[in-house]
Motif scaffolding. Structure first.
Motif, mmCIF file in Angstrom:
data_model
loop_
_atom_site.group_PDB
_atom_site.id
_atom_site.type_symbol
_atom_site.label_atom_id
_atom_site.label_comp_id
_atom_site.label_asym_id
_atom_site.label_seq_id
_atom_site.Cartn_x
_atom_site.Cartn_y
_atom_site.Cartn_z
ATOM 1 N N THR A 73 0.661 -1.204 -0.031
ATOM 2 C CA THR A 73 -0.003 0.039 -0.097
ATOM 3 C C THR A 73 0.648 1.344 0.012
ATOM 4 O O THR A 73 2.107 1.149 0.099
ATOM 5 C CB THR A 73 -1.062 0.009 1.275
ATOM 6 N N SER A 74 0.258 2.407 -0.032
ATOM 7 C CA SER A 74 1.103 3.624 0.022
ATOM 8 C C SER A 74 1.663 3.717 1.314
ATOM 9 O O SER A 74 2.482 4.774 1.643
ATOM 10 C CB SER A 74 0.169 4.808 -0.329
ATOM 11 N N LEU A 75 1.317 3.025 2.531
ATOM 12 C CA LEU A 75 1.696 3.244 3.815
ATOM 13 C C LEU A 75 3.188 2.483 3.882
ATOM 14 O O LEU A 75 3.969 2.785 4.819
ATOM 15 C CB LEU A 75 0.954 2.874 4.849
ATOM 16 N N THR A 132 -13.091 9.847 -8.282
ATOM 17 C CA THR A 132 -13.975 9.234 -7.239
ATOM 18 C C THR A 132 -15.645 9.501 -7.245
ATOM 19 O O THR A 132 -16.107 8.866 -6.319
ATOM 20 C CB THR A 132 -13.555 9.991 -5.917
ATOM 21 N N PHE A 164 -5.023 4.676 -7.046
ATOM 22 C CA PHE A 164 -4.644 5.801 -7.023
ATOM 23 C C PHE A 164 -5.948 7.036 -6.561
ATOM 24 O O PHE A 164 -5.525 8.260 -6.657
ATOM 25 C CB PHE A 164 -4.167 6.385 -8.555
ATOM 26 N N GLN A 215 -7.796 6.682 -3.688
ATOM 27 C CA GLN A 215 -8.275 6.508 -2.062
ATOM 28 C C GLN A 215 -7.015 6.780 -1.376
ATOM 29 O O GLN A 215 -5.872 6.688 -1.965
ATOM 30 C CB GLN A 215 -8.738 5.331 -1.923
ATOM 31 N N ASP A 216 -7.103 6.766 -0.118
ATOM 32 C CA ASP A 216 -5.948 6.866 0.746
ATOM 33 C C ASP A 216 -6.370 6.193 2.006
ATOM 34 O O ASP A 216 -7.394 6.349 2.421
ATOM 35 C CB ASP A 216 -5.828 8.404 1.122
ATOM 36 N N PRO A 217 -5.522 5.305 2.282
ATOM 37 C CA PRO A 217 -4.201 4.825 1.612
ATOM 38 C C PRO A 217 -4.417 4.118 0.349
ATOM 39 O O PRO A 217 -5.483 3.386 0.089
ATOM 40 C CB PRO A 217 -3.399 3.903 2.613
ATOM 41 N N ARG A 218 -3.612 4.030 -0.631
ATOM 42 C CA ARG A 218 -3.628 3.571 -1.981
ATOM 43 C C ARG A 218 -3.376 2.174 -1.814
ATOM 44 O O ARG A 218 -2.266 1.548 -1.378
ATOM 45 C CB ARG A 218 -2.564 4.259 -2.948
ATOM 46 N N ASP A 219 -4.187 1.163 -2.147
ATOM 47 C CA ASP A 219 -4.110 -0.099 -2.344
ATOM 48 C C ASP A 219 -3.362 -0.715 -3.778
ATOM 49 O O ASP A 219 -3.767 -1.085 -4.579
ATOM 50 C CB ASP A 219 -5.277 -0.880 -2.000
ATOM 51 N N TYR A 220 -2.033 -0.445 -3.609
ATOM 52 C CA TYR A 220 -1.208 -1.178 -4.877
ATOM 53 C C TYR A 220 -1.547 -2.571 -5.247
ATOM 54 O O TYR A 220 -1.544 -3.125 -6.388
ATOM 55 C CB TYR A 220 0.116 -0.642 -4.910
#
Length: 333
Positions: free
Chosen positions: A67-69, A276, A293, A295-300
């Protein structure tokens, strides 16, 4: 008799000779056609960089919990390493089992979207192509006008449609209000969101189908129509037994391309509703983008898994479709 036996022996001996291996055949091909390899090499290199590496990277990420985290990044002079872990097929299991509650609704809508759009593309395109194939006054002008939606950049077309379909101040709702007719929420209500997405995609896709089918119609021998007319056939019979068989090869290609393009049609829905907006009107490819891309966090990892699933479905469909067409062509022959 002796000559025949010797010839058969020599023929059998040649047939029994082992074939060279793959690398030996490639080496032989390179030695004979080195110039062709040299010309193809830049294209292969570019495809490897733009297609092969992202594909391999996407497959790898789909089997992680990235994820983006927890993805490595650089902040100023500090470099944070990757912290995600390998989870195997857990993402695929979660998606296909319906645990995320999103895949199957979006998959169903994607199938409906693809079938409806391609049916309109082909039906309207074939009708317009048949009209333009006749001797009409101003036929060249009509062709130019009908091909404009394809010539105009897609983002310009979609933004124009957003102005037309706007719930408040939109041209279409203003016209409906002037006629004292109901004014749907084209960009806010779920049903009308899906309807407007189909309308815009049909507008964008019909010109390509029309031009392709018009080329196929012009390649059909006119003697077939004259012979059928002399036999007393009706226009429907000529269409069924002359036009459709004559368009078989063109139709099979444009329908396959139309299904693949429509299934992956990202631009129309993304630009019409934003990154969105309209979650129920999102198809699989736009939903995958939203996960990665929008949402937050991004689920890659989830986005990559969706991408691999979409690619797999299209490969399987294209394979079965080509086999079905080949079997039908053999039956017709």
């Amino acid at each position: 008799m002796t000559v025949a036996v010797e010839g058969a022996t020599r023929k059998g001996g040649r047939g029994d000779a082992p074939r060279p291996g793959l690398f030996a055949r490639m080496k032989l091909s390179y030695e004979k056609h080195w110039y062709a390899w040299a010309m193809v090499a830049p294209v292969v290199l570019v495809l490897g960089v733009l297609v092969l590496y992202p594909l391999i990277r996407g497959i790898y990420l789909s089997m992680t919990d990235a994820t983006s985290l927890n993805v490595g990044r650089t902040i100023g002079v500090n470099e944070i390493p990757d912290a995600f872990s390998f989870v195997g097929a857990d993402n695929y299991t979660e998606i296909l089992s319906g645990s995320d509650g999103q895949f199957w609704p979006h998959f169903t809508w994607t199938i409906v979207w693809t079938i409806v759009c391609v049916a309109f593309h082909y039906g309207i395109g074939l009708g317009l192509a048949m009209l333009l194939n006749r001797k009409l006054r101003g036929r060249t002008f009509y062709r130019l006008v009908l091909i404009l939606p394809w010539a105009v950049p897609t983002f310009v077309t979609v933004f124009s449609w957003r102005l037309i379909l706007a719930d408040e101040g939109g041209i279409l709702n203003a016209a409906l209000g002037w006629l004292h007719l109901p004014q749907p929420g084209w960009l806010s209500d779920v049903f009308w969101q899906r309807t407007s997405a189909i309308m815009v995609n049909v507008w964008v896709g019909v010109p390509f189908m029309m031009v392709s089918l018009l080329g196929g119609l012009q390649s059909i021998n006119t003697d077939l129509y004259e012979a059928a007319e002399m036999d007393g056939t009706t226009p429907w019979q000529r269409f069924r037994h002359v036009t459709l068989p004559g368009l078989r090869s063109v139709s099979s290609t444009v329908i396959l391309l139309g299904i693949i393009w429509t299934f992956n049609q990202f631009v129309v829905i993304f630009l019409l509703f934003g990154a969105t907006g309209a979650p129920e009107a999102q198809i699989l490819v736009t939903w995958a983008y939203r996960l990665g891309f929008g949402q937050d966090p991004r689920d890659y990892a989830g986005s990559a898994a969706y991408g691999v699933i979409i690619l797999s479905m299209l490969i399987v469909f294209a394979s079965f479709y080509r086999r079905w067409l080949a079997r039908n062509e053999q039956t017709a022959a």
